[in-house]
Design an enzyme around this catalytic site. Structure first.
Site, mmCIF file in Angstrom:
data_model
loop_
_atom_site.group_PDB
_atom_site.id
_atom_site.type_symbol
_atom_site.label_atom_id
_atom_site.label_comp_id
_atom_site.label_asym_id
_atom_site.label_seq_id
_atom_site.Cartn_x
_atom_site.Cartn_y
_atom_site.Cartn_z
ATOM 1 N N PHE B 395 -68.157 -19.311 1.782
ATOM 2 C CA PHE B 395 -68.875 -19.091 3.049
ATOM 3 C C PHE B 395 -68.627 -20.193 4.074
ATOM 4 C CE2 PHE B 395 -72.730 -20.510 0.489
ATOM 5 C CZ PHE B 395 -73.009 -21.673 1.195
ATOM 6 N N HIS B 396 -67.970 -21.270 3.664
ATOM 7 C CA HIS B 396 -67.515 -22.200 4.706
ATOM 8 C C HIS B 396 -66.280 -21.645 5.426
ATOM 9 C CE1 HIS B 396 -70.423 -25.122 3.208
ATOM 10 N NE2 HIS B 396 -70.200 -25.795 4.314
ATOM 11 N N ARG B 457 -72.620 -24.724 -8.149
ATOM 12 C CA ARG B 457 -72.964 -25.010 -6.761
ATOM 13 C C ARG B 457 -74.350 -25.639 -6.706
ATOM 14 N NH1 ARG B 457 -74.975 -19.396 -3.890
ATOM 15 N NH2 ARG B 457 -75.176 -20.784 -2.123
#
Lengths: 48, 570
Positions: B395-396, B457
């Site tokens: 998602f970056h 994460r």
């Protein structure tokens, strides 16, 4: 008020060949990278 | 002639384009849009300062003890980073940008400006309400605020107000479009306005999940009115909103890629019909896909996970339409500029324009984000990367690249336009875009690799005792990427601040709103691509089929038994 640019015959029939090529490369990259993760999945063993 | 070519028989004949003088935003309208951007950019700059702290921690450089009186933990920093960058920066920018695309696209003022003003101030009050517990370490629940992590009631109330404010502004957009349509019967709605309003409609449908979660569980729970929550149901509600949230972020970038970037590149939109079709498709299929985020949740039956996996793949269709139409528009522009060859034309795009370069680089990164997204959506492959560093790596490339770098590129013309200024340091802005691009490649690639190696994460890996040798080089690359991104953020802040405080310039030196006309006249676009009713109806039906039975089952079998009191990982 002035007449703006009109669609010309050339514009209407513009063939984006470069776009098709880039998208083909994209699809190839997608298949390769997706498959590489699939291989990692398989390498971790199969469970039933 | 195909069905796509059929003109609307009721529409007035518009065989030629009339270049009417553009109605620019008034000073008052510019100021109103500008306020959205001030909040958005401030949130981006503050939130982005937290990101590198996480990245540095990965290689053992823990800055948090040094800033202890301000930020108490890795998790508080991570929460501030996520909330400010993924929720506040995006929402305020998008709503402000949609005001601009509505007013400028329809060439008329907002029909009820007080509604939009009320919406904006509700959003601001919400932001301030949420900021107090966030900064006070009373809402360290990360930007997904999964129960049973428990935040202060003020955090939930504040987020609710931000969403409600965006709904109110959305109402202002609908009423304005309605007023425009009454004044222009049979005329196709201008694409940039229609696209923004489709996005507002999609957002209102999508955020029903968030509203249900907060109003029926999280807020009463945080106020002590109920003893516990159902974590599974709260996750289902969250992802009802959470995945379409990605498209809420992306569609404004697409508006620019479709409807503005081709003009900036010296060309035209390749197909108005395809642009509209992709936006309607996003309205249709971006919401009923949330269970692909819950592939490992035991409370969701496999069948529903498969259905949502299939629907997630269907999002690939409008995404590919977008890729095709945007690249074709750019190819058209580049060939007009003398570009030749199968891909040699790419060099002829105006790469020295920071606004264009930022958006092109964002789009390149997004292609890899799309590939990662399809991997996430694949039921079996998801098990390899679920809850690993792969996910923030992914998602970056989407929210922090395709969206944020595009929005940055848009501000390079939009802030000067709104403030009657010239962009300060266009070369610095150009360097900023490239530094972001390079930093993100290093950061995101390392995060993807770490995920494949099994690194979790949302974990301060610098403190972890179980880090294998194979992770070390990649953890260092995450830190290097984060440091480079920090430089890009500082450069962006510098350009924005120097631009904002620069002298006003003559009107001819102020950049115009770039609006790309399409190769074919929009009036030739079929009427069904200009109507809300069939698409809204389709979205509602699909939503009922894809979510209805499972949601009813989860609500009927709800167990409010997760207290949350002991879940404070900070």
């Amino acid at each position: 008020m002035t007449d703006g640019p009109q669609s010309t015959e050339g514009e209407e029939h513009f063939k984006p060949t470069g776009t098709i090529f880039i998208l083909a490369m994209f699809i190839a990259a997608l298949i390769l990278l997706w498959a590489s993760v699939y291989v990692i999945l398989l390498s971790r063993g199969v469970t039933v | 002639m195909t069905v796509l070519d059929q003109p609307d028989p009721q529409a007035p004949a518009v065989p030629t384009r009339q270049a009417a003088p553009a109605r620019e935003l008034t000073e008052q309208e510019r100021r109103f849009v500008g306020w959205h951007l001030i909040v958005a950019i401030a949130a981006l700059l503050v939130g982005s300062l937290m990101g590198p702290l996480q990245a540095f921690e990965y290689s053992g450089v823990n800055v948090y003890p040094w800033i202890e009186p301000i930020i108490h933990s890795y998790y508080q920093g991570l929460t501030i980073h996520g909330v400010l960058n993924a929720l506040v920066w995006t929402t305020f920018f998008i709503v402000g940008f949609t005001n601009l695309t509505t007013i400028r696209g329809l060439q008329r003022p907002l029909s009820h400006p007080w509604i939009n003003k009320a919406g904006f101030w509700i959003m601001v009050v919400g932001l301030l309400t949420a900021a107090v517990p966030l900064l006070g370490n009373q809402a360290t629940v990360l930007y997904t605020f999964y129960a049973p992590l428990k935040a202060s009631w003020a955090f939930y109330l504040g987020l609710t107000l931000v969403v409600v404010g965006s709904w109110v502004e959305g109402l202002g957009f609908y009423l304005t479009l309605w007023a425009w349509r009454k004044e222009h019967r049979g005329v196709r709605s201008p694409f940039i306005a229609l696209g923004g309003i489709i996005n507002a409609a999609m957002w209102q449908i999508a955020t029903l999940g968030l509203a249900a979660s907060i109003l029926t569980m999280l807020l009463p729970w945080s106020l002590g009115l109920i003893d516990g929550v159902d974590p599974e149901l709260s996750r289902t509600y969250f992802w009802f909103t959470g995945h379409p949230l990605v498209y809420f972020w992306l569609l404004p970038a697409y508006i620019s890629w479709y409807g503005m970037l081709p003009h900036q590149a010296g060309g035209k939109l390749f197909s108005d019909s395809l642009a509209r079709l992709s936006f309607w498709m996003f309205l249709l299929v971006s919401v009923p896909v949330g269970f692909h985020h819950q592939f490992v949740d035991p409370g969701v039956p496999q069948t529903w996970k498969w259905i949502h996996a299939g629907l997630t793949y269907s999002v690939f269709f409008p995404s590919t339409l977008t890729a095709f139409t945007v690249i074709a528009s750019l190819e058209y522009a580049a060939r007009k500029r003398g570009g030749t060859g199968l891909i040699g034309w790419v060099r002829q795009l105006p790469w020295t324009d920071p606004s264009v370069a930022a958006q092109l680089l964002a789009a390149i990164l997004f292609m890899f984000g799309g590939i990662g997204g399809l991997t996430n959506a694949s039921y079996n492959l998801n098990l390899v990367i679920h809850n690993t560093a792969w996910v923030p790596g992914h998602f970056h490339l989407t929210v922090a690249s395709a969206v944020t770098l595009s929005f940055i590129g848009i501000t390079y013309w939009m802030v000067p336009y709104l403030m009657n200024k010239k962009l300060w340091g266009p070369r610095v802005a150009l360097v900023q875009a490239w530094v972001w691009f390079v930093g993100m490649i290093i950061f995101s690639n390392a995060m993807h690799v770490l995920g494949l190696l099994g690194a979790p994460r949302r974990t301060p890996l610098g403190e972890a005792t179980y880090v294998p040798e194979a992770w070390n080089g990649n953890l260092l690359r995450v830190s290097i990427g984060g440091a480079i991104l920090l430089v890009a953020v500082i450069l962006y802040g510098l350009v924005m601040i120097r631009t904002a405080f620069g002298p006003k310039v003559a009107p001819e030196e102020v950049p115009a709103v770039p609006i790309a006309e399409s190769i074919r006249h929009p009036q030739l676009t079929p009427v069904w691509l200009d109507r809300f009713k069939p698409w809204l109806l389709g979205a509602a039906v699909l939503l009922l089929i894809a979510y209805g039975p499972q949601l009813v089952d989860q609500i009927l079998n709800m167990h409010l038994n997760a207290p949350g009191a002991s879940f404070r990982p900070w």
